[in-house]
Design a protein around this motif. Sequence first.
Motif, PDB file in Angstrom:
ATOM      1  N   SER A 104       0.851  -1.187   0.000  1.00  0.00           N
ATOM      2  CA  SER A 104       0.000   0.000   0.000  1.00  0.00           C
ATOM      3  C   SER A 104       0.886   1.236   0.000  1.00  0.00           C
ATOM      4  CB  SER A 104      -0.911  -0.005   1.229  1.00  0.00           C
ATOM      5  OG  SER A 104      -1.738   1.135   1.227  1.00  0.00           O
ATOM      6  N   ILE A 105       0.765   2.068  -1.031  1.00  0.00           N
ATOM      7  CA  ILE A 105       1.618   3.238  -1.188  1.00  0.00           C
ATOM      8  C   ILE A 105       0.868   4.485  -0.746  1.00  0.00           C
ATOM      9  CG2 ILE A 105       2.793   4.706  -2.886  1.00  0.00           C
ATOM     10  CD1 ILE A 105       3.379   2.158  -4.479  1.00  0.00           C
ATOM     11  N   GLN A 106       1.471   5.254   0.154  1.00  0.00           N
ATOM     12  CA  GLN A 106       0.920   6.530   0.595  1.00  0.00           C
ATOM     13  C   GLN A 106       2.050   7.554   0.579  1.00  0.00           C
ATOM     14  OE1 GLN A 106      -2.314   6.689   1.123  1.00  0.00           O
ATOM     15  NE2 GLN A 106      -2.740   4.498   1.231  1.00  0.00           N
ATOM     16  N   TRP A 107       1.777   8.746   0.041  1.00  0.00           N
ATOM     17  CA  TRP A 107       2.815   9.786  -0.032  1.00  0.00           C
ATOM     18  C   TRP A 107       2.118  11.133   0.009  1.00  0.00           C
ATOM     19  CZ3 TRP A 107       5.067  12.879  -4.365  1.00  0.00           C
ATOM     20  CH2 TRP A 107       6.296  13.455  -4.034  1.00  0.00           C
ATOM     21  N   PHE A 108       2.234  11.843   1.137  1.00  0.00           N
ATOM     22  CA  PHE A 108       1.540  13.115   1.318  1.00  0.00           C
ATOM     23  C   PHE A 108       2.436  14.067   2.101  1.00  0.00           C
ATOM     24  CE2 PHE A 108      -1.931  15.849   3.090  1.00  0.00           C
ATOM     25  CZ  PHE A 108      -2.498  16.227   1.880  1.00  0.00           C
ATOM     26  N   PRO A 109       3.502  14.612   1.441  1.00  0.00           N
ATOM     27  CA  PRO A 109       4.406  15.544   2.119  1.00  0.00           C
ATOM     28  C   PRO A 109       3.657  16.744   2.678  1.00  0.00           C
ATOM     29  CG  PRO A 109       5.295  14.875  -0.011  1.00  0.00           C
ATOM     30  CD  PRO A 109       3.878  14.371   0.048  1.00  0.00           C
ATOM     31  N   GLY A 110       4.252  17.405   3.668  1.00  0.00           N
ATOM     32  CA  GLY A 110       3.604  18.503   4.355  1.00  0.00           C
ATOM     33  C   GLY A 110       3.158  19.631   3.452  1.00  0.00           C
ATOM     34  N   HIS A 111       3.951  19.943   2.408  1.00  0.00           N
ATOM     35  CA  HIS A 111       3.582  21.069   1.550  1.00  0.00           C
ATOM     36  C   HIS A 111       2.286  20.792   0.786  1.00  0.00           C
ATOM     37  CE1 HIS A 111       5.448  18.697  -1.733  1.00  0.00           C
ATOM     38  NE2 HIS A 111       4.692  19.436  -2.535  1.00  0.00           N
ATOM     39  N   MET A 112       1.941  19.506   0.601  1.00  0.00           N
ATOM     40  CA  MET A 112       0.702  19.187  -0.118  1.00  0.00           C
ATOM     41  C   MET A 112      -0.527  19.553   0.711  1.00  0.00           C
ATOM     42  SD  MET A 112       1.371  15.595  -2.113  1.00  0.00           S
ATOM     43  CE  MET A 112       2.747  15.411  -3.266  1.00  0.00           C
ATOM     44  N   ASN A 113      -0.435  19.387   2.024  1.00  0.00           N
ATOM     45  CA  ASN A 113      -1.560  19.761   2.875  1.00  0.00           C
ATOM     46  C   ASN A 113      -1.779  21.268   2.835  1.00  0.00           C
ATOM     47  OD1 ASN A 113      -3.639  19.142   4.832  1.00  0.00           O
ATOM     48  ND2 ASN A 113      -2.308  20.057   6.373  1.00  0.00           N
ATOM     49  N   ALA A 114      -0.679  22.022   2.866  1.00  0.00           N
ATOM     50  CA  ALA A 114      -0.779  23.479   2.766  1.00  0.00           C
ATOM     51  C   ALA A 114      -1.344  23.884   1.408  1.00  0.00           C
ATOM     52  CB  ALA A 114       0.597  24.110   2.987  1.00  0.00           C
ATOM     53  N   ALA A 115      -0.927  23.172   0.348  1.00  0.00           N
ATOM     54  CA  ALA A 115      -1.414  23.476  -0.994  1.00  0.00           C
ATOM     55  C   ALA A 115      -2.906  23.199  -1.119  1.00  0.00           C
ATOM     56  CB  ALA A 115      -0.641  22.649  -2.024  1.00  0.00           C
ATOM     57  N   ARG A 116      -3.377  22.150  -0.471  1.00  0.00           N
ATOM     58  CA  ARG A 116      -4.808  21.828  -0.514  1.00  0.00           C
ATOM     59  C   ARG A 116      -5.626  22.945   0.118  1.00  0.00           C
ATOM     60  NH1 ARG A 116      -8.352  20.084   3.078  1.00  0.00           N
ATOM     61  NH2 ARG A 116      -6.760  19.733   4.650  1.00  0.00           N
ATOM     62  N   LYS A 117      -5.172  23.438   1.281  1.00  0.00           N
ATOM     63  CA  LYS A 117      -5.898  24.508   1.969  1.00  0.00           C
ATOM     64  C   LYS A 117      -5.899  25.791   1.133  1.00  0.00           C
ATOM     65  CE  LYS A 117      -4.991  22.660   6.588  1.00  0.00           C
ATOM     66  NZ  LYS A 117      -4.309  22.870   7.883  1.00  0.00           N
ATOM     67  N   LYS A 118      -4.753  26.103   0.499  1.00  0.00           N
ATOM     68  CA  LYS A 118      -4.679  27.301  -0.325  1.00  0.00           C
ATOM     69  C   LYS A 118      -5.577  27.167  -1.551  1.00  0.00           C
ATOM     70  CE  LYS A 118      -2.939  31.292  -1.594  1.00  0.00           C
ATOM     71  NZ  LYS A 118      -3.296  32.539  -0.855  1.00  0.00           N
ATOM     72  N   ALA A 119      -5.621  25.990  -2.139  1.00  0.00           N
ATOM     73  CA  ALA A 119      -6.477  25.763  -3.310  1.00  0.00           C
ATOM     74  C   ALA A 119      -7.946  25.935  -2.945  1.00  0.00           C
ATOM     75  CB  ALA A 119      -6.231  24.366  -3.875  1.00  0.00           C
ATOM     76  N   ALA A 120      -8.334  25.469  -1.774  1.00  0.00           N
ATOM     77  CA  ALA A 120      -9.718  25.619  -1.335  1.00  0.00           C
ATOM     78  C   ALA A 120     -10.089  27.090  -1.200  1.00  0.00           C
ATOM     79  CB  ALA A 120      -9.919  24.891  -0.007  1.00  0.00           C
ATOM     80  N   GLU A 121      -9.150  27.898  -0.707  1.00  0.00           N
ATOM     81  CA  GLU A 121      -9.393  29.334  -0.579  1.00  0.00           C
ATOM     82  C   GLU A 121      -9.507  30.001  -1.944  1.00  0.00           C
ATOM     83  OE1 GLU A 121      -6.140  30.809   1.706  1.00  0.00           O
ATOM     84  OE2 GLU A 121      -6.679  29.699   3.530  1.00  0.00           O
ATOM     85  N   SER A 122      -8.619  29.637  -2.875  1.00  0.00           N
ATOM     86  CA  SER A 122      -8.581  30.271  -4.191  1.00  0.00           C
ATOM     87  C   SER A 122      -9.748  29.845  -5.086  1.00  0.00           C
ATOM     88  CB  SER A 122      -7.258  29.947  -4.894  1.00  0.00           C
ATOM     89  OG  SER A 122      -6.161  30.424  -4.145  1.00  0.00           O
ATOM     90  N   MET A 123     -10.321  28.673  -4.817  1.00  0.00           N
ATOM     91  CA  MET A 123     -11.391  28.153  -5.670  1.00  0.00           C
ATOM     92  C   MET A 123     -12.586  29.103  -5.713  1.00  0.00           C
ATOM     93  SD  MET A 123     -12.105  25.498  -7.635  1.00  0.00           S
ATOM     94  CE  MET A 123     -11.073  24.152  -7.044  1.00  0.00           C
ATOM     95  N   TRP A 138      -3.576  12.802  -2.356  1.00  0.00           N
ATOM     96  CA  TRP A 138      -4.545  12.892  -1.284  1.00  0.00           C
ATOM     97  C   TRP A 138      -4.073  12.025  -0.129  1.00  0.00           C
ATOM     98  CZ3 TRP A 138      -4.786  11.123  -6.094  1.00  0.00           C
ATOM     99  CH2 TRP A 138      -5.156   9.785  -6.350  1.00  0.00           C
ATOM    100  N   PRO A 139      -4.539  12.330   1.096  1.00  0.00           N
ATOM    101  CA  PRO A 139      -3.951  11.683   2.284  1.00  0.00           C
ATOM    102  C   PRO A 139      -4.020  10.164   2.286  1.00  0.00           C
ATOM    103  CG  PRO A 139      -5.282  13.567   2.921  1.00  0.00           C
ATOM    104  CD  PRO A 139      -5.534  13.347   1.459  1.00  0.00           C
ATOM    105  N   LYS A 140      -5.097   9.604   1.754  1.00  0.00           N
ATOM    106  CA  LYS A 140      -5.259   8.144   1.790  1.00  0.00           C
ATOM    107  C   LYS A 140      -5.640   7.637   0.403  1.00  0.00           C
ATOM    108  CE  LYS A 140      -6.696   7.931   6.648  1.00  0.00           C
ATOM    109  NZ  LYS A 140      -7.770   7.531   7.592  1.00  0.00           N
ATOM    110  N   ILE A 141      -4.757   6.893  -0.220  1.00  0.00           N
ATOM    111  CA  ILE A 141      -5.056   6.266  -1.508  1.00  0.00           C
ATOM    112  C   ILE A 141      -5.825   4.981  -1.200  1.00  0.00           C
ATOM    113  CG2 ILE A 141      -4.096   5.250  -3.602  1.00  0.00           C
ATOM    114  CD1 ILE A 141      -1.698   7.123  -3.265  1.00  0.00           C
ATOM    115  N   GLU A 142      -7.101   4.992  -1.543  1.00  0.00           N
ATOM    116  CA  GLU A 142      -7.998   3.919  -1.088  1.00  0.00           C
ATOM    117  C   GLU A 142      -7.691   2.578  -1.732  1.00  0.00           C
ATOM    118  OE1 GLU A 142     -12.804   3.206  -0.454  1.00  0.00           O
ATOM    119  OE2 GLU A 142     -12.087   4.840  -1.729  1.00  0.00           O
ATOM    120  N   HIS A 143      -7.399   2.583  -3.016  1.00  0.00           N
ATOM    121  CA  HIS A 143      -7.188   1.331  -3.739  1.00  0.00           C
ATOM    122  C   HIS A 143      -5.686   1.080  -3.911  1.00  0.00           C
ATOM    123  CE1 HIS A 143     -11.453   1.511  -4.550  1.00  0.00           C
ATOM    124  NE2 HIS A 143     -11.296   2.695  -5.112  1.00  0.00           N
TER     125      HIS A 143
END
Length: 309
Positions: A2-21, A173-178
């Motif tokens: 099971s591969i998961q990869w979510f560096p810290g800058h991605m979480n910050a980018a997600r929050k910024k994208a939500a604001e800019s949307m 994304w934080p959890k790759i389901e499949h």
Amino acid sequence: MSIQWFPGHMNAARKKAAESMEKTDLVIEVVDARLPQASSNPMIEQLRKFRQRPCLRILNKADLADPVATKAWLDEYNRQKDVHAVALSCKKPADVAKVPGMAMKLAPHRGTPLKPLRMMIMGIPNVGKSTLMNALLKKRVAAVGDEPAVTKTQQRLYLGNNMVLIDTPGMLWPKIEHPTDGLMLAASHAVGVNAVIEEEVATFLADQLLARYPQLLSARYGFPTEGIDGVSVIEGVAKRRAYRLKGGDLDFEKAAHTLLQDYRSGALGRISLETPQSRKVLLASYEPPTLLGEPQDGGESDDWKDEEE
């Protein structure tokens, strides 16, 4: 695996994208044409639907994908509400030149000097967002690299007087389901090398190629594929290329890397790792693992909600 990869800058980018949307008219989502759904971040879909923004979905690297599978994906996506999908290569200027016109059709109420069309370019790492940005603006404004997650901050750029481009960092994304999605992403180099074991990823890729494109393996490496498995493919590559360790043992690590590179570069041929039909089969057969603290009656965990709140 099971591969998961979510560096810290991605979480910050997600929050910024939500604001800019909120101040965006259109989302341009870039996906990998070889695995369009596996390379589509569900958070992007969630954000744009919440703001009711149309989506121009670009199946990039179409020159590396199986054209039959790509057509099936285009048909699938173009049946969806507020979505227009197109297959192209962001490395071809003639393909990129079509993008502004397609974007205008999705938001015809914008695109004037007083009301420029505001487009947010989104996607997971290493699908070609920066290449698209540079081609649209006809100059190097975004860093391009073979490693995923080269872009780490959001930037706002102007395409003439009538269009604004908002470039966002590549976001997983934080959890790759499949689990197979994680392996497809790793095979296509959308996941950092520190999160994967190349031999396992290459074995998965080899199994997929045996099932879908055995003739391409034989044509590239010169060995028959009948009755073998993914591990045997890696072994065959090592033998054919004379990859040996000191002492004479086969160098499986080097052979695995070669197979992955040949797939990524297109040297193996035009390959798609999923189709709409294979996706439906995956979803129909998938049973999420039950972990401690999760509902036992088939209900969903609240982890996803917590990520979004």
